[in-house]
Design an enzyme around this catalytic site. Structure first.
Site, PDB file in Angstrom:
ATOM      1  N   SER A 100     -11.091   3.101   6.785  1.00 46.00           N
ATOM      2  CA  SER A 100     -11.043   2.360   5.529  1.00 46.00           C
ATOM      3  C   SER A 100     -11.245   0.880   5.814  1.00 46.00           C
ATOM      4  CB  SER A 100      -9.700   2.566   4.831  1.00 46.00           C
ATOM      5  OG  SER A 100      -9.584   1.608   3.792  1.00 46.00           O
ATOM      6  N   MET A 158     -10.868   3.211  -7.449  1.00 47.84           N
ATOM      7  CA  MET A 158      -9.543   3.119  -8.091  1.00 47.84           C
ATOM      8  C   MET A 158      -9.683   2.126  -9.232  1.00 47.84           C
ATOM      9  SD  MET A 158      -7.337   3.162  -4.561  1.00 47.84           S
ATOM     10  CE  MET A 158      -8.787   2.755  -3.587  1.00 47.84           C
ATOM     11  N   MET A 185      -4.428  11.912  -1.883  1.00 49.68           N
ATOM     12  CA  MET A 185      -3.715  10.683  -1.514  1.00 49.68           C
ATOM     13  C   MET A 185      -2.351  11.059  -0.936  1.00 49.68           C
ATOM     14  SD  MET A 185      -5.791   8.255  -2.352  1.00 49.68           S
ATOM     15  CE  MET A 185      -4.680   7.008  -1.732  1.00 49.68           C
ATOM     16  N   ASP A 234     -12.603   1.166  -0.320  1.00 50.11           N
ATOM     17  CA  ASP A 234     -11.601   1.227  -1.382  1.00 50.11           C
ATOM     18  C   ASP A 234     -11.885   0.179  -2.442  1.00 50.11           C
ATOM     19  OD1 ASP A 234      -9.753   3.323  -0.548  1.00 50.11           O
ATOM     20  OD2 ASP A 234      -9.344   2.036   1.176  1.00 50.11           O
ATOM     21  N   HIS A 249     -15.135   4.394   4.737  1.00 48.62           N
ATOM     22  CA  HIS A 249     -14.404   4.565   3.473  1.00 48.62           C
ATOM     23  C   HIS A 249     -14.229   3.189   2.828  1.00 48.62           C
ATOM     24  CE1 HIS A 249     -11.554   6.723   0.824  1.00 48.62           C
ATOM     25  NE2 HIS A 249     -10.800   5.643   0.886  1.00 48.62           N
ATOM     26  N   MET A 255     -10.784  -1.412  -5.933  1.00 47.36           N
ATOM     27  CA  MET A 255      -9.594  -1.530  -6.795  1.00 47.36           C
ATOM     28  C   MET A 255      -9.805  -2.628  -7.835  1.00 47.36           C
ATOM     29  SD  MET A 255      -6.598  -1.293  -3.929  1.00 47.36           S
ATOM     30  CE  MET A 255      -6.755  -0.255  -2.470  1.00 47.36           C
TER      31      MET A 255
HETATM   32  C1  DX5 Z   1      -4.993   3.150  -0.511  1.00 48.31           C
HETATM   33  C2  DX5 Z   1      -6.377   3.409   0.009  1.00 48.31           C
HETATM   34  C3  DX5 Z   1      -6.444   3.856   1.412  1.00 48.31           C
HETATM   35  C4  DX5 Z   1      -5.889   2.876   2.414  1.00 48.31           C
HETATM   36  C5  DX5 Z   1      -5.480   3.626   3.645  1.00 48.31           C
HETATM   37  O1  DX5 Z   1      -5.064   2.929  -1.886  1.00 48.31           O
HETATM   38  O2  DX5 Z   1      -7.004   4.408  -0.780  1.00 48.31           O
HETATM   39  O3  DX5 Z   1      -7.784   4.191   1.747  1.00 48.31           O
HETATM   40  O4  DX5 Z   1      -6.812   1.889   2.765  1.00 48.31           O
HETATM   41  O5  DX5 Z   1      -4.866   2.728   4.514  1.00 48.31           O
HETATM   42  P1  DX5 Z   1      -3.864   3.209   5.637  1.00 48.31           P
HETATM   43  O6  DX5 Z   1      -4.638   4.120   6.543  1.00 48.31           O
HETATM   44  O7  DX5 Z   1      -3.468   1.938   6.303  1.00 48.31           O
HETATM   45  O8  DX5 Z   1      -2.730   3.902   4.961  1.00 48.31           O
HETATM   46 ZN    ZN Z   2      -9.019   5.188  -0.149  1.00 45.90          ZN
END
Ligand code: DX5
Ligand code: ZN
Length: 221
Positions: free
Chosen positions: A11, A71, A140, A38, A36, A40
């Site tokens: 990520s 998200m 998740m 993310d 990946h 938001m």
């Molecule tokens: C959280 C994200 C994850 C996050 C994971 O909302 O969807 O992808 O970046 O991070 P770690 O691996 O640090 O939990």
């Molecule tokens: Zn994610």
């Protein structure tokens, strides 16, 4: 199933945002299978990260698939922009819009793989009747919004349930887990039936010199 190593999707949220292109190149060179991303909006989740322009800027820096986790609510107006920016997989939360089936259909029309994301409280039944429209399921194992949170083992049962649903469908659906994935929790996810793991903190900790070892440790699980 246990013999195939999981897909590892670092990520980018946990990387150095001032050096995003270099970070993408470094994890690809270190053995990452996907990147990946993310996304938001400060509305669907209490944090704001990156938009299509940043995905587009990143695209020339990596050749591995871009696994874009939206998200945001609504998601529909932005699907095309993320696809045009270079997203290969686009995943949405059922809670982000009123017509999940239509959203998945649109993602596929755009030529991307369609994913559905399950918050810790979201039931697997959300996709029970639309399995034929799903290419990827993302469970998740933290509440979405931030990296670096602790793995919620309450979600392992859901991974098992979704594994059974996928097997029963006879379709080649990827089962991905996201949040708090470490060399300690990865084997639990794999044992429950996961085939892909997202990891932010566990990949990016220690800086570029550590990425290959970090990814290897996750695959070894
Ligand atoms: C959280 C994200 C994850 C996050 C994971 O909302 O969807 O992808 O970046 O991070 P770690 O691996 O640090 O939990
Ligand atoms: Zn994610």
């Amino acid at each position: 199933m246990a013999s195939t190593p999981p897909i590892i999707a670092p990520s980018i949220l946990a990387s150095d945002f001032a050096r995003l292109g270099e970070e993408a190149r470094a994890v690809e060179a270190a053995g990452a299978d996907w990147l990946h991303i993310d996304v938001m909006d400060g509305h669907f989740v209490p944090n704001i990260t990156i938009g299509p322009d940043v995905v587009k800027a990143l695209r020339p820096h990596a050749s591995i698939p871009f696994d874009v986790h939206l998200m945001i609510a609504p998601a529909d107006p932005y699907l095309e922009a993320f696809r045009n920016a270079g997203a290969d997989i686009i995943s949405v939360h059922p809670e982000a819009g009123p017509h999940l089936s239509r959203t998945l259909q649109r993602i596929r029309e755009l030529g991307a793989k369609a994913g559905v994301v399950f918050n810790p409280s979201t039931s697997p039944s959300a996709i029970e009747h639309i399995m034929d429209q799903v290419d990827l399921v993302l469970v998740m194992s933290v509440n979405p919004g931030f990296g670096g949170q602790s793995f919620l083992s309450s979600q392992l049962k859901k991974i098992e349930t979704l594994r059974r649903m996928i097997d029963a469908s006879g379709r080649d659906i990827i089962l991905e887990v996201d949040g708090g994935v470490t060399p300690q929790t990865a084997p639990q996810c794999i044992a429950a039936g996961a085939t892909a793991l997202v990891a932010g903190t566990a990949v990016f900790r220690g800086g570029p010199a550590a990425y290959a070892d970090n990814i290897r440790a996750l695959k070894a699980g």
